[in-house]
Design an enzyme around this catalytic site. Structure first.
Site, PDB file in Angstrom:
ATOM      1  N   TYR A 176      28.785  40.799  34.364  1.00  0.00           N
ATOM      2  CA  TYR A 176      29.750  41.887  34.530  1.00  0.00           C
ATOM      3  C   TYR A 176      31.019  41.493  33.813  1.00  0.00           C
ATOM      4  O   TYR A 176      31.508  40.367  33.965  1.00  0.00           O
ATOM      5  CB  TYR A 176      30.043  42.120  36.013  1.00  0.00           C
ATOM      6  CG  TYR A 176      31.073  43.199  36.293  1.00  0.00           C
ATOM      7  CD1 TYR A 176      32.349  42.872  36.761  1.00  0.00           C
ATOM      8  CD2 TYR A 176      30.780  44.537  36.084  1.00  0.00           C
ATOM      9  CE1 TYR A 176      33.294  43.855  37.004  1.00  0.00           C
ATOM     10  CE2 TYR A 176      31.725  45.528  36.340  1.00  0.00           C
ATOM     11  CZ  TYR A 176      32.979  45.179  36.801  1.00  0.00           C
ATOM     12  OH  TYR A 176      33.928  46.159  37.042  1.00  0.00           O
ATOM     13  N   ASP A 178      33.626  35.142  28.445  1.00  0.00           N
ATOM     14  CA  ASP A 178      34.370  35.873  29.471  1.00  0.00           C
ATOM     15  C   ASP A 178      34.614  34.884  30.618  1.00  0.00           C
ATOM     16  O   ASP A 178      33.737  34.655  31.446  1.00  0.00           O
ATOM     17  CB  ASP A 178      33.568  37.084  29.949  1.00  0.00           C
ATOM     18  CG  ASP A 178      34.300  37.814  31.065  1.00  0.00           C
ATOM     19  OD1 ASP A 178      33.894  38.951  31.396  1.00  0.00           O
ATOM     20  OD2 ASP A 178      35.260  37.255  31.633  1.00  0.00           O
ATOM     21  N   LYS A 191      42.328  36.980  36.828  1.00  0.00           N
ATOM     22  CA  LYS A 191      42.279  36.380  38.163  1.00  0.00           C
ATOM     23  C   LYS A 191      43.281  35.226  38.333  1.00  0.00           C
ATOM     24  O   LYS A 191      44.470  35.456  38.482  1.00  0.00           O
ATOM     25  CB  LYS A 191      40.834  35.960  38.489  1.00  0.00           C
ATOM     26  CG  LYS A 191      39.880  37.186  38.571  1.00  0.00           C
ATOM     27  CD  LYS A 191      38.490  36.805  39.000  1.00  0.00           C
ATOM     28  CE  LYS A 191      37.517  37.937  38.783  1.00  0.00           C
ATOM     29  NZ  LYS A 191      37.384  38.860  39.914  1.00  0.00           N
TER      30      LYS A 191
HETATM   31  P1  KE4 Z   1      39.096  43.154  36.549  1.00  0.00           P
HETATM   32  O1  KE4 Z   1      39.242  44.364  35.653  1.00  0.00           O
HETATM   33  O2  KE4 Z   1      38.371  43.489  37.852  1.00  0.00           O
HETATM   34  O3  KE4 Z   1      40.401  42.396  36.734  1.00  0.00           O
HETATM   35  O4  KE4 Z   1      38.158  42.069  35.799  1.00  0.00           O
HETATM   36  C1  KE4 Z   1      36.891  42.490  35.365  1.00  0.00           C
HETATM   37  C2  KE4 Z   1      35.995  41.276  35.247  1.00  0.00           C
HETATM   38  C3  KE4 Z   1      35.736  40.767  33.985  1.00  0.00           C
HETATM   39  N1  KE4 Z   1      34.952  39.685  33.817  1.00  0.00           N
HETATM   40  C4  KE4 Z   1      34.392  39.062  34.885  1.00  0.00           C
HETATM   41  C5  KE4 Z   1      33.526  37.862  34.655  1.00  0.00           C
HETATM   42  C6  KE4 Z   1      34.627  39.543  36.199  1.00  0.00           C
HETATM   43  O5  KE4 Z   1      34.038  38.919  37.251  1.00  0.00           O
HETATM   44  C7  KE4 Z   1      35.448  40.658  36.386  1.00  0.00           C
HETATM   45  C8  KE4 Z   1      35.725  41.248  37.758  1.00  0.00           C
HETATM   46  N2  KE4 Z   1      35.081  40.615  38.865  1.00  0.00           N
HETATM   47  C9  KE4 Z   1      34.783  41.447  40.008  1.00  0.00           C
HETATM   48  C10 KE4 Z   1      34.101  40.619  41.092  1.00  0.00           C
HETATM   49  N3  KE4 Z   1      32.981  39.911  40.651  1.00  0.00           N
HETATM   50  C11 KE4 Z   1      36.009  42.120  40.531  1.00  0.00           C
HETATM   51  C12 KE4 Z   1      35.900  42.685  41.918  1.00  0.00           C
HETATM   52  C13 KE4 Z   1      35.961  44.173  41.884  1.00  0.00           C
HETATM   53  O6  KE4 Z   1      35.336  44.776  40.981  1.00  0.00           O
HETATM   54  O7  KE4 Z   1      36.615  44.719  42.795  1.00  0.00           O
END
Ligand code: KE4
Length: 430
Positions: A144, A239, A267
């Site tokens: 993801y 990523d 994060k």
């Molecule tokens: P954000 O747009 O959520 O800040 O980041 C996206 C993203 C990009 N790359 C990786 C490897 C990620 O894990 C994420 C976002 N992670 C999820 C949880 N696994 C965010 C939680 C959510 O979607 O509320």
């Protein structure tokens, strides 16, 4: 466990917010029941609106590696807020945080701050396409990378949890440029590149998959990606939104000794405030406006409060022994969990890289999306709710990572291990 107030709030939230949440995984669809509404948190203890307290292993999905409301971070944010919350101009703290990222992350010579991981990945993909003049991108099933259209193809995290690997609204004309392969299968990557490598702008990968639960790269997998992309002029993007500053100060690329062409972060570098970042070699990054013609912009990019929180977070993380301590605590917790499932005879598989870890309810070795979907999600649902009753907060999905923080104590860990034994007993007998 009292949940009245959360129930009331969830009812009210659904009147004015789609699904009552601002991000789908928070809705507890994979584990049932109404989501808990949190009121405050300090260190590694969450307190919900009904006054229930939990030892937290979700860490707001990863950013809070030094726990909630860390005094040093809060003090710095408060001081920064008093000097304005946003200027929309360059500020010195943007140089400070960028400088720390550049010195920490091997692949990054210059870095652009944005406001989320999604924005970082979306921008890196556009830059890769602009820099190479190629249209296709390659990602791995179950990884993801945020919710940008090109990446919502066989994606992980909330999409696996909801069983919708692709999202409506992503037009076929765009999705067709996103190629997907099984994670950890270098032979399939090699074969694909032999066929169409000269059309692929970038290969984006979570160097340690964190959105199928935690799945480490097989030995040699990342090296193979580096060699194959190098050979075909494709940009390799790590990523590291989760792994950046999580598995090592220099991220997974430092841990595994592989240098990608670009890196996405998020994060942890925001200390819990909205930040994302993407960076790489100067000759690539110079293609981004205003030095180049690939456009990307953001009103709150480099926000002073987020920069301040990030600077303080990396300050804390750069102290001696932090990662050794995270390693020791994470190993202690997972060893305790392993002993529990052995005693109870529950078929599980464990994975862990540093302070990110998973326990899968399956007897099959988990190496990719296909194998991870053999998990008993019904058992996980009972387990999650039993852990809540025991005062332990884990991610509300089998397909998310668990996180240890630097502020968990051995006492917390011992308490968690015995609580988990009781939760498992309950989960397998219902
Ligand atoms: P954000 O747009 O959520 O800040 O980041 C996206 C993203 C990009 N790359 C990786 C490897 C990620 O894990 C994420 C976002 N992670 C999820 C949880 N696994 C965010 C939680 C959510 O979607 O509320």
């Amino acid at each position: 466990m009292k949940r009245e107030r959360s129930k009331q709030l969830f009812k009210a939230a659904q009147e004015v917010i789609p699904g009552g949440v601002n991000s789908p995984v928070r809705a507890y669809l994979a584990v049932g029941g109404d989501p808990l509404f949190m009121k405050e948190a300090h260190g590694n203890i969450l307190t919900d609106e009904d006054g229930n307290q939990f030892i937290d292993y979700n860490s707001s999905w990863g950013p809070l590696i030094f726990g909630h409301a860390h005094p040093q971070i809060i003090e710095a944010i408060c001081e920064s807020a008093g000097m304005s919350t946003s200027f929309g101009t360059p500020t010195e703290n943007e140089i400070r945080l960028a400088g720390e990222v550049v010195s920490a992350v091997p692949s990054i010579e210059t870095v652009r701050m944005v406001s989320s991981g999604t924005e970082a990945v979306m921008s890196a993909i556009r830059l890769a396409r602009g820099h190479t003049g190629r249209d296709k991108i390659l990602k791995f099933e179950g990884c993801y990378h945020g919710h940008a259209d090109s990446l919502l193809v066989k994606a992980g995290s909330g999409l696996i949890s909801l069983g919708i690997p692709d999202s409506p609204g992503v037009i076929a004309d765009l999705a067709k440029h996103t190629l997907t392969l099984p994670f950890n299968d270098a032979d399939k990557v090699k074969a694909l590149f032999e066929k169409e490598g000269d059309q692929i702008a970038c290969l984006i990968v979570e160097p340690v998959a964190g959105n199928m639960g935690v799945i480490p790269p097989k030995p040699g997998f990342l090296q193979a990606l580096r060699e194959i992309t190098e050979k075909h002029g494709t940009l390799l993007i790590f990523d590291e939104v989760i792994t950046g500053f999580r598995v090592a100060y220099g991220g997974a690329q430092e841990l595994y000794g592989i240098t990608p062409d670009m890196t996405c972060l998020g994060k942890i570098i925001g200390g819990g405030l909205p930040v994302g970042a993407y960076g790489g070699r100067r000759e690539i990054m110079n293609d981004i406006a205003p030095t180049g013609s690939v456009y990307q912009a953001g009103t709150l990019s480099g926000n002073p409060l987020a920069m301040t929180a990030g600077i303080e977070m990396l300050n804390l993380l750069s102290a001696d022994g932090v990662y050794d301590d995270l390693e020791q605590k994470s190993a202690s917790l997972c060893d305790g969990f392993k002993a529990n499932v052995e005693k109870l005879g529950i078929k599980t598989r464990f994975t862990r890289v540093g302070s990110m870890f998973s326990m899968f309810f399956t007897d099959c070795e988990v190496v990719d999306y296909e194998t991870v979907t053999t998990c008993d999600t019904g058992l996980f649902k009972r387990y999650f709710n039993a852990m809540l009753e025991e005062g332990i907060y884990i991610a509300p999905s089998q397909y998310e990572a668990g996180f240890m923080s630097a502020v968990h104590t051995q006492e917390d860990i011992d308490k968690t291990i015995s609580a988990q034994y009781r939760a498992l007993e309950k989960a397998i007998t219902h």
